[in-house]
Design a protein around this motif. Structure first.
Motif, PDB file in Angstrom:
ATOM      1  N   VAL A  41      -0.268  13.646   6.934  1.00 60.43           N
ATOM      2  CA  VAL A  41      -0.846  12.406   6.724  1.00 60.43           C
ATOM      3  C   VAL A  41      -2.024  12.318   7.493  1.00 60.43           C
ATOM      4  N   ALA A  42      -3.174  12.202   7.037  1.00 67.19           N
ATOM      5  CA  ALA A  42      -4.445  11.919   7.857  1.00 67.19           C
ATOM      6  C   ALA A  42      -4.492  10.582   8.496  1.00 67.19           C
ATOM      7  N   SER A  43      -4.400   9.618   7.347  1.00 65.09           N
ATOM      8  CA  SER A  43      -4.576   8.408   7.970  1.00 65.09           C
ATOM      9  C   SER A  43      -4.110   7.286   6.688  1.00 65.09           C
ATOM     10  N   MET A  44      -4.133   5.978   7.021  1.00 67.63           N
ATOM     11  CA  MET A  44      -3.588   5.018   5.969  1.00 67.63           C
ATOM     12  C   MET A  44      -4.747   4.838   5.104  1.00 67.63           C
ATOM     13  N   ALA A  45      -4.869   4.527   3.919  1.00 70.11           N
ATOM     14  CA  ALA A  45      -6.282   4.258   3.025  1.00 70.11           C
ATOM     15  C   ALA A  45      -5.885   2.602   2.937  1.00 70.11           C
ATOM     16  N   GLY A  46      -7.165   2.043   3.076  1.00 72.93           N
ATOM     17  CA  GLY A  46      -7.374   0.542   2.872  1.00 72.93           C
ATOM     18  C   GLY A  46      -8.462   0.438   1.784  1.00 72.93           C
ATOM     19  N   ASN A  47      -8.536  -1.004   1.704  1.00 75.37           N
ATOM     20  CA  ASN A  47      -9.690  -1.221   0.837  1.00 75.37           C
ATOM     21  C   ASN A  47     -10.804  -1.535   1.742  1.00 75.37           C
ATOM     22  N   ILE A  48     -12.149  -1.783   1.035  1.00 73.38           N
ATOM     23  CA  ILE A  48     -13.333  -1.547   1.753  1.00 73.38           C
ATOM     24  C   ILE A  48     -13.381  -2.771   3.007  1.00 73.38           C
ATOM     25  N   THR A  49     -12.774  -3.842   2.851  1.00 69.11           N
ATOM     26  CA  THR A  49     -13.037  -4.825   3.798  1.00 69.11           C
ATOM     27  C   THR A  49     -11.944  -4.042   5.176  1.00 69.11           C
ATOM     28  N   THR A  75      10.607  -3.584  -0.757  1.00 70.43           N
ATOM     29  CA  THR A  75      10.004  -2.180  -1.563  1.00 70.43           C
ATOM     30  C   THR A  75       8.413  -2.123  -0.750  1.00 70.43           C
ATOM     31  N   VAL A  76       8.263  -0.962  -0.376  1.00 63.83           N
ATOM     32  CA  VAL A  76       7.158  -0.817   0.393  1.00 63.83           C
ATOM     33  C   VAL A  76       6.205   0.190  -0.291  1.00 63.83           C
ATOM     34  N   SER A  77       4.883  -0.136  -0.471  1.00 66.19           N
ATOM     35  CA  SER A  77       4.016   0.828  -1.363  1.00 66.19           C
ATOM     36  C   SER A  77       2.929   0.969  -0.270  1.00 66.19           C
ATOM     37  N   LEU A  78       2.610   2.218  -0.163  1.00 63.89           N
ATOM     38  CA  LEU A  78       1.530   2.928   0.825  1.00 63.89           C
ATOM     39  C   LEU A  78       0.535   3.626   0.232  1.00 63.89           C
ATOM     40  N   SER A  79      -0.500   3.518   0.664  1.00 59.78           N
ATOM     41  CA  SER A  79      -1.945   3.962   0.133  1.00 59.78           C
ATOM     42  C   SER A  79      -2.374   5.115   1.306  1.00 59.78           C
ATOM     43  N   LEU A  80      -2.196   6.760   0.981  1.00 56.43           N
ATOM     44  CA  LEU A  80      -2.341   7.211   2.168  1.00 56.43           C
ATOM     45  C   LEU A  80      -3.678   8.223   1.899  1.00 56.43           C
TER      46      LEU A  80
END
Length: 128
Positions: A41-49, A75-80
């Motif tokens: 895992v390199a990092s968490m991905a977030g929105n532009i903000t 329930t956990v949802s992750l963007s990676l």
């Protein structure tokens, strides 16, 4: 979100001692920290903000994490963002297991699902 607008969940209630509540942001931070500890895992991905905020020096540990708690079930949802040359299936399975264990052990809440969205792949420096 103002402090009094946060979603909180009661994880323990004892008439003689009082009540323990946990904010959904705390569950999200636990999940994010557990996910980023997994090799690949390199990092968490977030929105532009979130990306802008992190570049300005303000860390948002829960970026890229969505938590839903219903009657003590999470329930956990992750963007990676994953590292290049790692198996997406293997890394995802390890993240799901690690996040589930971390949230359950630290909060006592039951984790029903850990959903993963691979938002990107981080290439090694200098194209190695």
């Amino acid at each position: 979100m103002a402090k009094d607008e946060r979603n909180t969940y009661s994880i323990q209630s004892d008439a003689s001692l009082g009540e323990v509540k946990i904010a959904d942001e705390v569950v999200a931070i636990i999940a994010a920290l557990a996910a980023t500890e997994v090799d690949g895992v390199a990092s968490m991905a977030g929105n532009i903000t979130n990306e802008l905020i992190s570049r300005l020096g303000m860390k948002n540990l829960s970026k890229g994490v969505k938590v839903d708690v219903l009657e003590g079930v999470v329930t956990v949802s992750l963007s990676l963002n994953l590292k290049y040359n790692y198996s997406i299936m293997d890394v995802s399975a390890k993240v799901q297991e690690k996040v589930k264990n971390a949230v359950e052990n630290m909060t006592g809440l039951e984790v029903a699902d850990v959903n993963i969205k691979v938002a990107g792949v981080e290439m090694p420096p200098n194209g190695q």
